[in-house]
Design a protein around this motif. Structure first.
Motif, mmCIF file in Angstrom:
data_model
loop_
_atom_site.group_PDB
_atom_site.id
_atom_site.type_symbol
_atom_site.label_atom_id
_atom_site.label_comp_id
_atom_site.label_asym_id
_atom_site.label_seq_id
_atom_site.Cartn_x
_atom_site.Cartn_y
_atom_site.Cartn_z
ATOM 1 N N VAL A 63 0.823 -1.212 0.000
ATOM 2 C CA VAL A 63 0.000 0.000 0.000
ATOM 3 C C VAL A 63 0.860 1.266 0.000
ATOM 4 O O VAL A 63 0.620 2.169 -0.808
ATOM 5 C CB VAL A 63 -1.014 -0.014 1.172
ATOM 6 C CG1 VAL A 63 -1.698 1.327 1.328
ATOM 7 C CG2 VAL A 63 -2.036 -1.120 0.962
ATOM 8 N N PRO A 64 1.889 1.373 0.837
ATOM 9 C CA PRO A 64 2.723 2.576 0.755
ATOM 10 C C PRO A 64 3.399 2.738 -0.607
ATOM 11 O O PRO A 64 3.498 3.856 -1.122
ATOM 12 C CB PRO A 64 3.761 2.379 1.863
ATOM 13 C CG PRO A 64 3.103 1.481 2.850
ATOM 14 C CD PRO A 64 2.252 0.578 2.024
ATOM 15 N N LYS A 65 3.844 1.636 -1.206
ATOM 16 C CA LYS A 65 4.467 1.716 -2.533
ATOM 17 C C LYS A 65 3.449 2.183 -3.575
ATOM 18 O O LYS A 65 3.773 2.979 -4.451
ATOM 19 C CB LYS A 65 5.077 0.383 -2.919
ATOM 20 C CG LYS A 65 6.321 0.048 -2.122
ATOM 21 C CD LYS A 65 7.022 -1.153 -2.700
ATOM 22 C CE LYS A 65 8.207 -1.544 -1.873
ATOM 23 N NZ LYS A 65 9.264 -0.548 -1.812
ATOM 24 N N ARG A 69 3.595 5.547 -5.811
ATOM 25 C CA ARG A 69 3.457 5.509 -7.267
ATOM 26 C C ARG A 69 2.345 6.439 -7.732
ATOM 27 O O ARG A 69 2.472 7.144 -8.727
ATOM 28 C CB ARG A 69 3.194 4.075 -7.718
ATOM 29 C CG ARG A 69 3.107 3.928 -9.206
ATOM 30 C CD ARG A 69 3.006 2.486 -9.617
ATOM 31 N NE ARG A 69 2.921 2.400 -11.059
ATOM 32 C CZ ARG A 69 2.139 1.571 -11.710
ATOM 33 N NH1 ARG A 69 1.385 0.729 -11.049
ATOM 34 N NH2 ARG A 69 2.113 1.553 -13.014
ATOM 35 N N GLU A 70 1.220 6.424 -7.000
ATOM 36 C CA GLU A 70 0.096 7.297 -7.339
ATOM 37 C C GLU A 70 0.533 8.762 -7.296
ATOM 38 O O GLU A 70 0.239 9.533 -8.217
ATOM 39 C CB GLU A 70 -1.057 7.060 -6.366
ATOM 40 C CG GLU A 70 -2.237 7.990 -6.579
ATOM 41 C CD GLU A 70 -3.236 7.960 -5.448
ATOM 42 O OE1 GLU A 70 -4.388 8.284 -5.723
ATOM 43 O OE2 GLU A 70 -2.864 7.649 -4.301
ATOM 44 N N ASP A 75 2.037 13.704 -10.148
ATOM 45 C CA ASP A 75 3.021 14.747 -10.448
ATOM 46 C C ASP A 75 3.306 14.808 -11.942
ATOM 47 O O ASP A 75 3.462 15.882 -12.511
ATOM 48 C CB ASP A 75 4.323 14.516 -9.668
ATOM 49 C CG ASP A 75 4.169 14.785 -8.180
ATOM 50 O OD1 ASP A 75 3.169 15.422 -7.792
ATOM 51 O OD2 ASP A 75 5.042 14.340 -7.405
ATOM 52 N N GLU A 76 3.392 13.644 -12.582
ATOM 53 C CA GLU A 76 3.623 13.606 -14.028
ATOM 54 C C GLU A 76 2.417 14.135 -14.798
ATOM 55 O O GLU A 76 2.567 14.741 -15.857
ATOM 56 C CB GLU A 76 3.915 12.168 -14.486
ATOM 57 C CG GLU A 76 5.307 11.682 -14.163
ATOM 58 C CD GLU A 76 5.587 10.307 -14.743
ATOM 59 O OE1 GLU A 76 5.093 10.019 -15.851
ATOM 60 O OE2 GLU A 76 6.285 9.530 -14.082
#
Length: 126
Positions: A63-65, A69-70, A75-76
């Protein structure tokens, strides 16, 4: 006929042993039945515990990963979303401008068709 006290004692011990053996057999039977009833519940508990451990692992590590990623993907996406918003705003502004220009040209062209040219007015009067 009387039985000797030693023999009576031996028979009493044998009877107690037989009673204990019958009780032991009944206990073993009851244990088998209880274990048979317990098996599906134990399996369900084990599956639940396994799922819980898997969830805890997922929550702790996955979940933290995924959240990281989200955030990175957002940001992208941000510059593209800003560009899209700006272009949509510009398109709406141009749409309003074009509609106003069409309406103005329709009013002027409608005014010209309603009014006759001065030479045509002179011809009509004669």
């Amino acid at each position: 006929m009387t039985i000797s006290p030693e023999l009576a004692e031996e028979l009493r011990r044998m009877a107690l042993i037989k009673a204990d053996q019958r009780r032991q057999k009944a206990i073993w039977q009851e244990l088998r039945e209880l274990r048979a009833k317990l098996r599906p519940i134990d399996r369900a508990w084990s599956d639940t515990l396994l799922a819980l451990k898997r969830y805890e692992w997922d929550y702790k590590y996955v979940v933290p990963k995924l959240r990281e990623r989200e955030a990175h993907l957002l940001d992208e996406m941000h510059p593209f979303l800003q560009q899209i918003d700006a272009l949509e705003k510009e398109a709406r502004r141009l749409d309003r401008k074009i509609r106003k220009a069409h309406q103005a040209s329709e009013r002027t062209s409608a005014g010209l068709t309603n009014r006759a040219h001065p030479r045509q007015q002179a011809v009509e009067l004669v």
